[in-house]
Design a protein around this motif. Structure first.
Motif, short mmCIF file in Angstrom:
data_model
loop_
_atom_site.label_atom_id
_atom_site.label_comp_id
_atom_site.label_asym_id
_atom_site.label_seq_id
_atom_site.Cartn_x
_atom_site.Cartn_y
_atom_site.Cartn_z
N SER A 49 0.83 -1.21 0.00
CA SER A 49 0.00 0.00 0.00
C SER A 49 0.87 1.26 0.00
N ASN A 50 1.94 1.21 0.76
CA ASN A 50 2.86 2.34 0.83
C ASN A 50 3.52 2.60 -0.53
N THR A 51 3.96 1.54 -1.19
CA THR A 51 4.59 1.68 -2.50
C THR A 51 3.63 2.30 -3.51
N LEU A 52 2.41 1.80 -3.52
CA LEU A 52 1.41 2.34 -4.44
C LEU A 52 1.13 3.82 -4.15
N GLY A 53 0.98 4.16 -2.88
CA GLY A 53 0.62 5.52 -2.52
C GLY A 53 1.72 6.53 -2.79
N LEU A 54 2.97 6.13 -2.65
CA LEU A 54 4.08 7.08 -2.79
C LEU A 54 4.43 7.41 -4.23
N VAL A 55 3.85 6.71 -5.20
CA VAL A 55 4.17 6.99 -6.60
C VAL A 55 3.84 8.44 -6.95
N THR A 56 2.67 8.92 -6.53
CA THR A 56 2.29 10.29 -6.87
C THR A 56 3.25 11.30 -6.24
N GLY A 57 3.73 10.99 -5.04
CA GLY A 57 4.70 11.87 -4.39
C GLY A 57 6.02 11.90 -5.14
N ASN A 58 6.45 10.74 -5.63
CA ASN A 58 7.68 10.68 -6.43
C ASN A 58 7.56 11.51 -7.69
N ILE A 59 6.40 11.39 -8.37
CA ILE A 59 6.17 12.16 -9.59
C ILE A 59 6.14 13.66 -9.28
N SER A 60 5.45 14.02 -8.19
CA SER A 60 5.36 15.41 -7.79
C SER A 60 6.74 15.99 -7.51
N GLY A 61 7.57 15.24 -6.79
CA GLY A 61 8.92 15.70 -6.48
C GLY A 61 9.78 15.84 -7.72
N ALA A 62 9.66 14.87 -8.64
CA ALA A 62 10.44 14.93 -9.88
C ALA A 62 10.05 16.16 -10.71
N LEU A 63 8.76 16.46 -10.75
CA LEU A 63 8.30 17.65 -11.48
C LEU A 63 8.83 18.93 -10.81
N GLY A 64 8.89 18.90 -9.50
CA GLY A 64 9.41 20.06 -8.78
C GLY A 64 10.88 20.31 -9.04
N TYR A 65 11.61 19.26 -9.40
CA TYR A 65 13.04 19.36 -9.70
C TYR A 65 13.32 19.35 -11.20
N ARG A 66 12.32 19.66 -12.02
CA ARG A 66 12.51 19.54 -13.47
C ARG A 66 13.59 20.50 -13.99
N ARG A 67 13.80 21.62 -13.32
CA ARG A 67 14.85 22.55 -13.77
C ARG A 67 16.22 21.90 -13.71
N GLU A 68 16.45 21.09 -12.65
CA GLU A 68 17.75 20.44 -12.50
C GLU A 68 17.93 19.26 -13.46
N GLY B 191 -1.50 12.82 0.04
CA GLY B 191 -0.57 13.46 0.95
C GLY B 191 0.83 13.58 0.36
N SER B 192 1.33 12.52 -0.26
CA SER B 192 2.69 12.55 -0.80
C SER B 192 2.81 13.48 -2.00
N ALA B 193 1.73 13.64 -2.78
CA ALA B 193 1.75 14.58 -3.89
C ALA B 193 1.93 16.01 -3.37
N ILE B 194 1.22 16.32 -2.29
CA ILE B 194 1.39 17.63 -1.66
C ILE B 194 2.80 17.77 -1.11
N GLY B 195 3.26 16.72 -0.43
CA GLY B 195 4.60 16.76 0.15
C GLY B 195 5.70 16.89 -0.89
N GLY B 196 5.49 16.29 -2.07
CA GLY B 196 6.49 16.40 -3.12
C GLY B 196 6.73 17.84 -3.54
N GLN B 197 5.66 18.62 -3.62
CA GLN B 197 5.79 20.03 -3.98
C GLN B 197 6.45 20.82 -2.85
N ILE B 198 6.09 20.48 -1.62
CA ILE B 198 6.72 21.16 -0.48
C ILE B 198 8.21 20.87 -0.46
N GLY B 199 8.56 19.59 -0.66
CA GLY B 199 9.97 19.20 -0.63
C GLY B 199 10.78 19.89 -1.71
N ALA B 200 10.20 20.03 -2.90
CA ALA B 200 10.92 20.69 -3.99
C ALA B 200 11.19 22.16 -3.67
#
Length: 257
Positions: free
Chosen positions: A49-68, A219-228
């Protein structure tokens, strides 16, 4: 299983924390996994369940770092293929091994991850000093050593994933000649690939809890943007302290169970 309102809020908050930390350094699983266990989910169901849920957070974080990520297409393709193979192998191992084996392995994996989280800055400095003394630099593409390291790290990520990002950062920081923020951008892409392929595999062959998945995903999608946004400013020592504290709680809970 039905979650109470307080359990649901805890899982959602853990998702935000995990998405934030995963984008900055990795190890967000050390926050979400023990929270899922505390709700009563079995370890493997919680992990899937954790693996499935964190995918959106990973995508969100990657988008936040797209400049790099600009100018790194070749690396993304090469490293991404390696991560895909390793992530799928790790996901298969998770379901192939007996549940009791997972129960026994996870506390050790978390302990190793915590050691890596704590020692990573010292290791990075020691390696940098060694290169300076020897008059050498980190390789441009990392060579076979980086390929093998990324493959094994991705297998670990598909199997469990706590501190996977720390492993990636340590390996690429050692073997690539590049800015750490650009390396962190690659790390986020690799996390998307590993969690994505593992999640796709789990959708068809594993048990998971949809409520937990959705709460962590949002939650992880929101967190991904915060982390970026805060990743370049938040003191890493504070993050490591939170990760270690949560990880110890997870180890104690698993051993008691």
């Amino acid at each position: 299983m039905a979650l109470s309102i307080w359990e649901a809020l805890a899982v959602f908050a853990a998702g935000i924390g995990a998405g934030t930390i995963n984008t900055i350094v990795g190890s967000g699983t050390l926050i979400t996994f023990p929270v899922l266990l505390a709700t009563g989910l079995p370890p493997i169901t919680a992990n899937v369940s954790n693996t499935l849920g964190l995918v959106t957070g990973n995508i969100s974080g990657a988008l936040g770092y797209r400049r790099e990520l600009r100018g790194q297409r070749r690396r993304i393709i090469r490293f991404g293929i390696t991560a895909l193979i390793g992530g799928l192998a790790g996901a298969i191992l998770l379901l192939a091994l007996p549940s009791k084996a997972f129960d026994a392995i996870v506390p050790a994996l978390i302990a190793i991850a915590l050691v890596l989280v704590v020692l990573q800055p010292r290791l990075a400095k020691a390696l940098a000093r060694r290169r300076e003394r020897n008059g050498t630099e980190a390789g441009g593409d990392g060579g076979i050593a980086l390929f093998v390291g990324l493959l094994l790290s991705s297998m670990y990520g598909g199997y469990f994933g706590a501190a996977q990002g720390v492993l990636y950062l340590s390996l690429m920081g050692l073997l690539l000649r590049d800015d750490l923020q650009r390396i962190n951008g690659i790390k986020n892409i690799l996390a998307v690939v590993v969690n994505g392929v593992a999640a796709l595999f789990f959708l068809f062959v594993a048990d998971f809890d949809w409520t937990a998945v959705v709460l962590i995903a949002v939650g992880s999608a929101i967190g991904g943007q915060i982390g970026a946004k805060v990743g370049r400013r938040l003191p890493p020592t504070a993050l490591r302290g939170v990760i270690v504290a949560v990880g110890i709680v997870a180890i104690v809970q698993l051993l008691l169970d």
